[in-house]
Every structure is written in C-alpha cells, then in structure tokens.
Design an enzyme around this catalytic site. Structure first.
Site, PDB file in Angstrom:
ATOM      1  N   LYS A  40       0.811  -1.206   0.000  1.00 21.93           N
ATOM      2  CA  LYS A  40       0.000   0.000   0.000  1.00 21.93           C
ATOM      3  C   LYS A  40       0.851   1.265   0.000  1.00 21.93           C
ATOM      4  O   LYS A  40       0.543   2.240  -0.687  1.00 21.93           O
ATOM      5  CB  LYS A  40      -0.961   0.000   1.193  1.00 21.93           C
ATOM      6  CG  LYS A  40      -2.076  -1.015   1.086  1.00 21.93           C
ATOM      7  CD  LYS A  40      -3.057  -0.885   2.222  1.00 21.93           C
ATOM      8  CE  LYS A  40      -4.171  -1.912   2.080  1.00 21.93           C
ATOM      9  NZ  LYS A  40      -4.914  -1.741   0.818  1.00 21.93           N
ATOM     10  N   ASN A  43       2.629   1.783  -3.465  1.00 24.10           N
ATOM     11  CA  ASN A  43       1.611   2.027  -4.488  1.00 24.10           C
ATOM     12  C   ASN A  43       1.076   3.455  -4.386  1.00 24.10           C
ATOM     13  O   ASN A  43       0.920   4.159  -5.395  1.00 24.10           O
ATOM     14  CB  ASN A  43       0.445   1.050  -4.330  1.00 24.10           C
ATOM     15  CG  ASN A  43       0.834  -0.394  -4.567  1.00 24.10           C
ATOM     16  OD1 ASN A  43       1.880  -0.688  -5.140  1.00 24.10           O
ATOM     17  ND2 ASN A  43      -0.007  -1.300  -4.114  1.00 24.10           N
ATOM     18  N   ASP A 222      -8.849  -5.972 -12.952  1.00 22.40           N
ATOM     19  CA  ASP A 222      -8.123  -6.291 -11.726  1.00 22.40           C
ATOM     20  C   ASP A 222      -8.276  -5.121 -10.762  1.00 22.40           C
ATOM     21  O   ASP A 222      -7.842  -4.009 -11.056  1.00 22.40           O
ATOM     22  CB  ASP A 222      -6.642  -6.523 -12.046  1.00 22.40           C
ATOM     23  CG  ASP A 222      -5.833  -7.055 -10.862  1.00 22.40           C
ATOM     24  OD1 ASP A 222      -6.315  -6.970  -9.720  1.00 22.40           O
ATOM     25  OD2 ASP A 222      -4.711  -7.541 -11.094  1.00 22.40           O
ATOM     26  N   GLY A 227      -7.650   1.143  -4.563  1.00 25.28           N
ATOM     27  CA  GLY A 227      -7.736   2.014  -3.391  1.00 25.28           C
ATOM     28  C   GLY A 227      -6.459   2.811  -3.181  1.00 25.28           C
ATOM     29  O   GLY A 227      -6.494   3.966  -2.741  1.00 25.28           O
ATOM     30  N   ASP A 228      -5.323   2.205  -3.493  1.00 25.44           N
ATOM     31  CA  ASP A 228      -4.041   2.905  -3.352  1.00 25.44           C
ATOM     32  C   ASP A 228      -3.937   4.048  -4.357  1.00 25.44           C
ATOM     33  O   ASP A 228      -3.471   5.143  -4.030  1.00 25.44           O
ATOM     34  CB  ASP A 228      -2.884   1.931  -3.535  1.00 25.44           C
ATOM     35  CG  ASP A 228      -2.863   0.845  -2.479  1.00 25.44           C
ATOM     36  OD1 ASP A 228      -3.357   1.098  -1.370  1.00 25.44           O
ATOM     37  OD2 ASP A 228      -2.362  -0.257  -2.775  1.00 25.44           O
TER      38      ASP A 228
END
Length: 281
Positions: A40, A43, A222, A227-228
């Site tokens: 996270k 990213n 995908d 969210g990142d």
C-alpha cells in the site's frame, strides 16, 4: 509543486489469476503468475508521484534481494526513498489471487517493519510536506508517532485505514481525512474524524456520508491497487487546495482507470491520462 510524504510498506507481490476463489479444501490451478514490487505504501507513493507531486517515502526492507528490488523500483519512479534496512529480516511479501471478475484476495507477510525511531528520523520530510499519507500495514507506534509530528508541523494527515484496526479517539481527532472502503467503514467510528471519504467500488465514493461522487464506466480487469491509486491521487489534490468533491473526482477517475488493467504499478495512470478521461466523461 505539492509535496506528499508517505509512510508504509514496500515488498514483493506475487499475482495469481484463477477462475474463482477457493472453496474449503479446494486446490486451484492458477492461469498465470506475475511478480512486481508493491504494498500500500509504495503504491500510494507512486500514484502521488504520477499525479505530479514531489514524494518522500519511508519504509522498512530486509537485507535480501527483494529489498534491493524495492530500492531500485523507488529510484526508477523518482521517489525520495528512505528505506530502513532491517538486518536478519525479510522484505514484506504479498500473495494476490484474482478471480475472473477482477476481484482479489490478498495475504501479506511483513517481517521487516518500521519503528517509532525510524519515523523520528523522517521528521524533516514530514515537516516540509503539504500532506502526510498513512495506512495501517505498519505498527501502531509508527502511525501514532507520525501523526504527532504532523500535528507539530501543521501538516494535514490522510489515513487509509487498511487493514482494519482500532484507531484511538486521540489520533482520530488529529487526522484530516480517513478513507475506508465499505467494509472498513463498518469497523471505525467515522464521526470521530474531520472528514470521512468512503470508497464504494465502481460506484465511486461518498464524502462525509452525504455527498456521492460517481465512478466511471470501465470493464473491470483487476481491482488490486485501486484504493491505493485513489489515496495517492486524493492526497495530491488536497495538497493543491482542491475542495473534497473535486479532489474525489480526480481520485475516482484515476482508480477507475487502474481497474481496467492487470497488476498495480503499470495500472496507475499519470495525471495527463486522468485529466483526459475526466474531460471525455
């Protein structure tokens, strides 16, 4: 140019694709396997960089080959990297299984982890930032120390509360915005935060439980890292002075673009692509 500081994890990610997720006792045969550096923290740092910000990133890596790959990836993406090497520890590793609908299941092994002392050494970067971006893949003491330093230097904090973990009332009151998904929102006291921006998948996001910002039409390939992408872009927009609705328009567009591609790093769009998409909607 806005400056974003990010604290989080960086490690190796192994992607596998299969028709469906496991039933109890079932063995699946993956259609393909792919590896890339992820987590996270990294990213979100790369998403912010591609949005046009200067980005400083603090993470912990092991004294192994994956640690070297993390450092190299950060360098290639022009991130100001502050990688703390933990001797005798392995670099974080994640396994991501994605089904035919583009949904995913993620399992992470952390090993090398940051400490409060590491965060203190990062204070100058926090102090010179417009926004500090955090997630919950690091120990509590790391985020708590970071939030205190951000408050000391009047830096706004965005917390992506993933994975789900308790957040103290004291810390909640010091955070500018929290960005849960629908599941995470059920586990936190959203009214304890100044702002809550809930991501709701292809439907976009909801600001403070009232104002909806719709997502874009896209064929989902995908969802890993969506969210990142959202959080990295949101942080830059807020640093630039946009109001929450406009910042969220950018964030949902960028994350929508990302789910139309496989994997994570190659799926994160640059600002120019996001703005082109916004103009054509």
């Amino acid at each position: 140019m806005p400056k974003i500081s990010v604290i989080g994890i960086c490690g190796n990610s192994v992607f596998m694709y299969a028709d469906h997720f496991h039933e109890p006792g079932e063995t699946l045969v993956a259609d393909s396997v792919y590896e890339e550096i992820g987590g996270k923290g990294i990213n979100q740092a790369i998403a912010a960089k591609r949005m046009g910000a200067e980005v400083s990133f603090l993470c912990a890596v092991g004294d192994d080959e994956n640690g070297k790959k993390c450092i190299q990836t950060l360098k290639e993406n022009n991130i100001n990297a502050y990688c703390k090497t933990k001797n005798g520890k392995s670099t974080p590793l994640a396994f991501i299984l994605t089904d035919k609908n583009g949904e995913n299941r993620v399992t992470v092994h952390k090993s090398a982890q940051l400490s409060a002392k590491d965060v203190i050494s990062f204070e100058n970067e926090i102090a010179s930032s417009d926004v500090l971006l955090l997630q919950q893949e690091v120990p509590d003491e790391v985020n708590e120390t970071a939030v205190k330093l951000a408050e000391k230097h009047n830096v706004r904090v965005i917390l992506n509360p993933a994975p789900i973990r308790n957040i103290s009332d004291e810390m909640s009151g010091k955070i500018f915005a929290v960005t849960p998904n629908e599941q995470e929102m059920q586990a936190i006291e959203t009214d304890h935060f100044k702002n809550c921006i809930t991501t709701v998948g292809k439907k976009g996001c909801v600001i403070n439980n009232s104002e909806a910002v719709p997502g874009i039409e896209v064929k989902v390939v995908d969802t890993t890292g969506a969210g990142d992408t959202f959080n990295g872009v949101l942080a830059v927009c807020i640093a630039e002075g946009m109001d929450l609705k406009e910042a969220c328009r950018y964030a949902v567009t960028a994350s929508g673009i990302s789910v139309g591609r496989k994997y994570v790093l190659n799926a994160i769009p640059h600002r120019e692509e996001t703005e082109r998409k916004m103009k054509n909607e």
